[in-house]
Design a protein around this motif. Structure first.
Motif, mmCIF file in Angstrom:
data_model
loop_
_atom_site.group_PDB
_atom_site.id
_atom_site.type_symbol
_atom_site.label_atom_id
_atom_site.label_comp_id
_atom_site.label_asym_id
_atom_site.label_seq_id
_atom_site.Cartn_x
_atom_site.Cartn_y
_atom_site.Cartn_z
ATOM 1 N N MET A 1 0.853 -1.182 0.000
ATOM 2 C CA MET A 1 0.000 0.000 0.000
ATOM 3 C C MET A 1 0.895 1.240 0.000
ATOM 4 N N ASN A 2 0.668 2.101 -0.982
ATOM 5 C CA ASN A 2 1.531 3.280 -1.046
ATOM 6 C C ASN A 2 1.184 4.257 0.068
ATOM 7 N N GLU A 6 4.868 8.694 -0.185
ATOM 8 C CA GLU A 6 5.092 8.279 -1.568
ATOM 9 C C GLU A 6 4.241 9.120 -2.516
ATOM 10 N N TYR A 7 2.964 9.224 -2.202
ATOM 11 C CA TYR A 7 2.027 9.953 -3.069
ATOM 12 C C TYR A 7 2.463 11.404 -3.252
ATOM 13 N N ALA A 19 4.522 5.546 -11.258
ATOM 14 C CA ALA A 19 4.284 4.802 -10.029
ATOM 15 C C ALA A 19 3.003 3.973 -10.121
ATOM 16 N N GLU A 20 1.946 4.556 -10.669
ATOM 17 C CA GLU A 20 0.679 3.829 -10.817
ATOM 18 C C GLU A 20 0.857 2.622 -11.721
ATOM 19 N N TYR A 23 2.597 -0.042 -9.598
ATOM 20 C CA TYR A 23 1.648 -0.673 -8.677
ATOM 21 C C TYR A 23 0.746 -1.657 -9.425
ATOM 22 N N ARG A 24 0.274 -1.228 -10.585
ATOM 23 C CA ARG A 24 -0.660 -2.058 -11.356
ATOM 24 C C ARG A 24 0.019 -3.318 -11.914
ATOM 25 N N LEU A 27 2.929 -5.036 -8.300
ATOM 26 C CA LEU A 27 2.657 -5.166 -6.867
ATOM 27 C C LEU A 27 1.561 -6.190 -6.600
ATOM 28 N N ASP A 29 -0.329 -8.724 -3.311
ATOM 29 C CA ASP A 29 -0.510 -8.874 -1.860
ATOM 30 C C ASP A 29 -0.256 -10.311 -1.423
ATOM 31 N N GLU A 154 2.613 -7.096 0.899
ATOM 32 C CA GLU A 154 3.111 -6.627 -0.398
ATOM 33 C C GLU A 154 4.254 -7.523 -0.862
ATOM 34 N N TYR A 156 6.893 -7.475 -4.426
ATOM 35 C CA TYR A 156 7.168 -6.834 -5.705
ATOM 36 C C TYR A 156 8.647 -6.936 -6.048
#
Length: 200
Positions: A1-2, A6-7, A19-20, A23-24, A27, A29, A154, A156
């Motif tokens: 979870m960012n 980070e945001y 970054a999105e 994540y997509r 990343l 779980d 997480e 990744y």
């Protein structure tokens, strides 16, 4: 979870779209089959913990391939052997269960895997009662005293572009020894300096 940090930095430096996409695309779980295979052949791990006030500590764990046990796609565990008695990582976990684990293959694929989650410390007997078939070590220094079980939040990739290529060398190391010289002794000279009244 960012995180919020980070945001905000992604917005500030214009990397939000990149970054999105990460994540997509990267990343999870949980561990997928490729990650499970990767974790199962690692011989070392870098462990990051922090105490209740947020003071951080990074430590190193190692063992034969498979010392990091994948219990299922959402849980892993690693053994805690007899050490220096400080219990820095375990003490942090008692105050703050958040943990980061970095696995790096320096030798074959030059790639890394981040695993972040929440940890708990489990006694060896309790852990073995729940998970049968764990290896039993004959040498005292290689017998786990405790286990750290991690619930994965997480997982990744760590990209390879800055991972150095290394050559694996087989050596006879004094695994589990309490011999001062075998453990590295006063390699950085702290004890000697203090005895001499230097750097107090």
């Amino acid at each position: 979870m960012n995180s919020t940090g980070e945001y905000l930095l992604q917005c500030e430096y214009g990397t939000r779209d990149r970054a999105e996409r990460f994540y997509r695309d990267q990343l999870l779980d949980h561990l997928n089959p490729a990650m499970i295979e990767f974790a199962g052949r690692m011989e070392m791990a870098f462990i990051a913990t922090a105490d209740g006030a947020g003071a951080a500590d990074c430590s190193f764990r190692a063992g034969p391939p498979g010392f990091l046990h994948v219990l299922d796609e959402r849980r892993i565990a690693y053994p805690e052997y007899r050490g220096n008695g400080v219990h820095a990582s375990l003490g942090n976990i008692r105050e703050n269960p958040n943990i980061g684990i970095l696995l790096i293959d320096f030798f074959r694929d030059r790639i890394g895997l981040h695993i972040n989650g929440r940890a708990r410390v489990v006694a060896d007997a309790e852990f073995r009662a729940e998970f049968c078939g764990l290896p039993v070590e004959s040498r005292p220094g290689r017998r786990p005293e405790l286990w750290v079980e991690v619930e994965i939040e997480e997982a990744y990739v760590h990209c390879r572009k800055h991972i150095p290529g290394m050559r694996q060398v087989v050596t006879d190391r004094p695994w589990g020894t309490d011999d001062v010289r075998g453990k590295g002794g006063d390699y950085f000279g702290v004890r000697a300096d203090r005895a001499a009244g230097v750097g107090r």
